[in-house]
Structure formats: C-alpha cells, structure tokens
Write an enzyme that holds these catalytic residues in place. Structure first.
Site, PDB file in Angstrom:
ATOM      1  N   GLU A  35       5.074 -36.892  28.702  1.00  0.00           N
ATOM      2  CA  GLU A  35       3.984 -35.941  28.441  1.00  0.00           C
ATOM      3  C   GLU A  35       2.653 -36.632  28.133  1.00  0.00           C
ATOM      4  OE1 GLU A  35       5.414 -33.432  25.334  1.00  0.00           O
ATOM      5  OE2 GLU A  35       6.855 -32.385  26.624  1.00  0.00           O
ATOM      6  N   GLN A  55       7.984  16.265  11.302  1.00  0.00           N
ATOM      7  CA  GLN A  55       7.254  14.999  11.324  1.00  0.00           C
ATOM      8  C   GLN A  55       5.811  15.176  11.785  1.00  0.00           C
ATOM      9  OE1 GLN A  55       8.541  11.963  10.133  1.00  0.00           O
ATOM     10  NE2 GLN A  55       9.948  13.504   9.332  1.00  0.00           N
ATOM     11  N   TYR A  88       0.847  -1.195   0.000  1.00  0.00           N
ATOM     12  CA  TYR A  88       0.000   0.000   0.000  1.00  0.00           C
ATOM     13  C   TYR A  88       0.880   1.241   0.000  1.00  0.00           C
ATOM     14  CZ  TYR A  88      -3.797   3.220   0.840  1.00  0.00           C
ATOM     15  OH  TYR A  88      -4.704   4.241   0.706  1.00  0.00           O
ATOM     16  N   GLN A 107     -10.572  -0.380   1.346  1.00  0.00           N
ATOM     17  CA  GLN A 107     -10.995  -1.215   0.224  1.00  0.00           C
ATOM     18  C   GLN A 107      -9.797  -1.770  -0.548  1.00  0.00           C
ATOM     19  OE1 GLN A 107     -11.824   1.949   0.761  1.00  0.00           O
ATOM     20  NE2 GLN A 107     -11.676   3.231  -1.077  1.00  0.00           N
ATOM     21  N   HIS A 127       2.725 -39.919  19.549  1.00  0.00           N
ATOM     22  CA  HIS A 127       4.058 -39.387  19.298  1.00  0.00           C
ATOM     23  C   HIS A 127       5.109 -40.441  19.629  1.00  0.00           C
ATOM     24  CE1 HIS A 127       1.981 -35.546  19.189  1.00  0.00           C
ATOM     25  NE2 HIS A 127       3.096 -34.865  18.999  1.00  0.00           N
ATOM     26  N   GLU A 144       8.776   5.396  17.172  1.00  0.00           N
ATOM     27  CA  GLU A 144       9.164   5.000  15.812  1.00  0.00           C
ATOM     28  C   GLU A 144      10.506   5.614  15.404  1.00  0.00           C
ATOM     29  OE1 GLU A 144       7.202   5.393  11.338  1.00  0.00           O
ATOM     30  OE2 GLU A 144       6.437   6.621  12.997  1.00  0.00           O
ATOM     31  N   THR A 158       2.689   8.589  12.720  1.00  0.00           N
ATOM     32  CA  THR A 158       4.126   8.819  12.840  1.00  0.00           C
ATOM     33  C   THR A 158       4.498   9.361  14.219  1.00  0.00           C
ATOM     34  OG1 THR A 158       4.439   9.204  10.484  1.00  0.00           O
ATOM     35  CG2 THR A 158       6.038  10.220  11.961  1.00  0.00           C
ATOM     36  N   ASN A 211      -3.099   5.687   6.770  1.00  0.00           N
ATOM     37  CA  ASN A 211      -3.824   6.407   7.810  1.00  0.00           C
ATOM     38  C   ASN A 211      -4.383   5.419   8.842  1.00  0.00           C
ATOM     39  OD1 ASN A 211      -6.268   5.299   6.831  1.00  0.00           O
ATOM     40  ND2 ASN A 211      -6.678   7.059   5.533  1.00  0.00           N
TER      41      ASN A 211
END
Length: 423
Positions: free
Chosen positions: A406, A250, A121, A182, A411, A318, A228, A205
């Site tokens: 166990e 920023q 994106y 979308q 197994h 960040e 951000t 966003n």
C-alpha cells in the site's frame, strides 16, 4: 402488484418542511453556543414562558414534587419501570466481553464500556411523555452510565410532577426543567451552569430531532427520531375497528405522524376510511389524529403476504403491528422496522408505555440500518490486542509486506522494528 388506495405526503413536501426547521435550529444552537446561560433563559422565556431562578431542580424540590404525585400514579410508574428495567437487564446480560487466542501467542478481545455521561430529553409539549423517562434514563443506568442528566419542558407554565417523579425514580442524577432545542444544545455543548455530556438521547418534536442531527459529531446520539410512524399489516382475519383504533392511537402524536395499512383484504382496505371517520367523531384528540391521517395516511392493497413484506420493508416504519392469521411469518421475514407487535393481543401503546421494550425507535427509513434505543446504545465496543514476541515476529512479516503493498512505509517500519527485535 401493490395498489395505493390512499397516499400521504410526498418526499418532496416533507423535505420542504424539514428545510425550514433546519434553519431555525441552526440559529438557536449558535445562540446557545455564543451566549450560554443568557441565551437559555431568553429562549426558555420565548418558547415556554418559563424563567425560573435556575433550571436545575434541587433535591428538596424533587422530594416536594414527588410528594404531590398521587400514590396510584407512582405505583403505575414503578410498575412500568420494573418491566423496562427487567428487559433491559436481560439485554445487558446478553452483551459479553470476549478474549480469544486467535493463533499461538496472539490474544484479541473486546470490552463493552459504558459511555461516561448521557443527556436524556423527555418530551413535554402536547403531551407529558412520562414513559420516555423509563426508556432513556433507566436504560442508560442499567447500561452502567455514571452520569445521566435529563431535561423536560414545563407544561402550561408548571413543572410536570409525574414526569419529574419518573425521571427521579429512573435514576437521573440531574433534572432540569428546560425544553426544546435549547435543552438539547445545553446538554450537548454545555453552558456556564450545565456540564456537557458525551451523548444525547430521546424523542422529541421535529425541532428537537433536528437539533440532535446537527449536534451529532460533537456528541453521540441514539438515533434520528422523527414523527411517530405506524404501519398495520392485516389480512382477512383482522377487523376494521381494531385497525382504525391502532392507527388513530398513534396518529394523535402529531399532525405529521404517518400511518399506513398494508392488507390483502380489499374489503378491509375499502372500509377503513369510513371507520376512521366514525371513530374521529368521538376521539378527544381527533383534531390532531384526523390531520395526521388526512395528510400522512396510506392504504396499500397487496396480492399476497410476500408482497406485504416487500412493501413493508420499503416503508421501514418505526412501529409495525401484524394482525394476520400467522404473525410469525412477518417476524421471520421482515427486515426493516423499529419494533414489531405480533397479533391482536398486543399493540403499539403497550410498547410506548409499559410492556418492557423501548419506545425510542428509528423513523424516516432509518430502520434500514439501525434498531431502537437499548442498553447496547450506551456501550462502546472497544477492542484490544496483545502478542508474545514470537507471534509479533510472525505477524510482523505479513504486516511488512502488506504495508509495502500500500506504500505505507512508516507503517512498514513499525512492523520491521518488531521483526528485527523479536526474530
């Protein structure tokens, strides 16, 4: 002890806003799942006023779009991509397959296998995020991903030409002019005309970020990327103009973007607000940046560099810029961050656009457990094993006892069968 001279929104306030986003995103995802392309067309019209005959650009359309981009812009894009590609290639070379004989007759190994398909994106919205093309598409291609598709929204009803050029030059196999939740859903679950991918990546966003969160599991994601975040750690050697410039630089990402100063200098802490006000008077993005600082800005005064490390790791931001006499102290001691910018000679904008490190980074304290997007995110570390008959019989005896311990009797029989046959 740390003193908070200014504090941004509380966790409760942030969570309340997030819950509203969650509900809206859930409805959009369900709509795309149920109605496919029909829903995509309606949502694109509703949110972007964009209803083309098809969202996928043809080769001819891409050629014409690139031809419309000025040569100097293309050269700048190519320069930035050469920096990102160079660093990504060095990162890829550092990731090695291994095969070792761990004891006589037992061979273990791992292979680093690229994800087969990825959807990237590339945000548009307030700003056309040309650089995100390099960070996601190009990095995926360096990792060896076979099919990389990419979506970006229209800009004011037009195709963002420079962004499309960057997407193509980065190596995108399919380019769609489609934005928002979308787009993320179409890439993640597929429609009649968009084949789904195995992984979706890239910033966006709050709605795009929430779509990634809700789609995680059905597809892989790179990381959870929210608004951000920028922290400046400074001492008496820093100047207030640079600190304010880098925080506002920023903050213009959006009104929900947090910014913070951690400093040992009382003078710097107390003078920052006036300098930010001064710079906002001439900053063209002051409406957004000013709101971000007003609602989400923090100023933290600490007694020592050691305390600065503690407070910084609590924030787990960040981006962290270090404007101190000895920046390497923080390189050696910080543990929670997306990317570090050491010294006044560099800054977050370099990382966002051109220097070579990736700008898709963890937010909302995710830096406590993950780093940012890099070639390794597109690789699956897959193990394998083989053994001789003698080794199988030896390992099998240990496996029998451990499975019995166990209560896993099926197994145990797997191991016992090998012990009987190969002893």
């Amino acid at each position: 002890m740390a003193t908070y001279l200014k504090l941004g929104k509380s966790e409760a306030e942030i969570q309340e806003a997030d819950s509203k986003v969650q509900d809206a995103v859930t409805n959009i995802i369900q709509d795309v799942e149920n109605r496919g392309d029909e829903a995509i067309v309606e949502l694109s019209d509703r949110f972007d006023k964009w209803t083309p005959d098809r969202f996928l650009l043809s080769e001819k359309e891409i050629e014409d779009i690139i031809a419309s981009v000025p040569d100097d812009v293309l050269e700048d894009i190519k320069f930035a991509q050469s920096q990102i590609r160079n660093f990504a290639e060095h990162q890829r070379e550092s990731i090695q397959d291994i095969e070792v004989e761990t004891r006589p007759g037992v061979v273990l190994g791992h292979k680093n296998i690229p994800v087969n398909s990825v959807g990237c994106y590339i945000p548009g919205g307030r700003y056309p995020m040309v650089a995100s093309s390099h960070m996601s598409i190009l990095t995926a291609k360096v990792a060896g991903v076979k099919r990389v598709i990419a979506c970006t929204p229209p800009s004011q009803g037009e195709i963002p030409a420079a962004t499309v050029a960057a997407m193509h030059l980065a190596g995108a196999d399919e380019i769609y002019i489609l934005g928002g939740v979308q787009a993320m859903t179409a890439m993640g679950v597929g429609t009649e005309t968009i084949e789904p991918v195995d992984m979706i990546v890239g910033p966006g966003n709050p709605f795009v970020a929430e779509a990634k969160r809700q789609l995680f599991g059905r597809v892989g994601i790179d990381l959870f990327a929210g608004p951000t975040e920028t922290l400046v750690i400074a001492d008496e050697s820093a100047d207030v103009e640079m600190v304010a410039t880098d925080l506002l630089g920023q903050a213009e990402h959006g009104p929900t973007s947090p910014g913070a100063l951690i400093t040992t200098s009382k003078q710097l802490a107390e003078s920052l607000e006036d300098e930010i006000s001064r710079q906002l008077e001439s900053l063209s993005t002051a409406e957004v940046a000013g709101a971000a600082w007003r609602d989400n800005g923090s100023i933290i005064l600490v007694d020592s560099l050691e305390e600065a490390v503690i407070e910084s790791d609590k924030l787990a931001y960040e981006h962290i810029e270090v404007l101190t006499e000895n920046p390497d102290y923080f390189l050696e001691n910080l543990t929670n961050y997306g990317a570090l910018f050491l010294g006044p000679e560099t800054n977050v904008a370099y990382g966002d656009k051109v220097i070579g490190t990736n700008h898709t980074l963890p937010t909302k304290k995710a830096a406590r457990y993950t780093g940012g997007l890099w070639v390794g995110k597109f690789l699956k570390n897959c193990t394998y094993q083989r053994a001789t008959q003698e080794a199988s019989a030896e390992i099998g005896q240990y496996a029998e006892r451990l499975c019995d311990l166990e209560g896993f009797m099926g197994h145990k029989e797997q191991a016992s069968l090998r012990v009987r046959r190969y002893s």
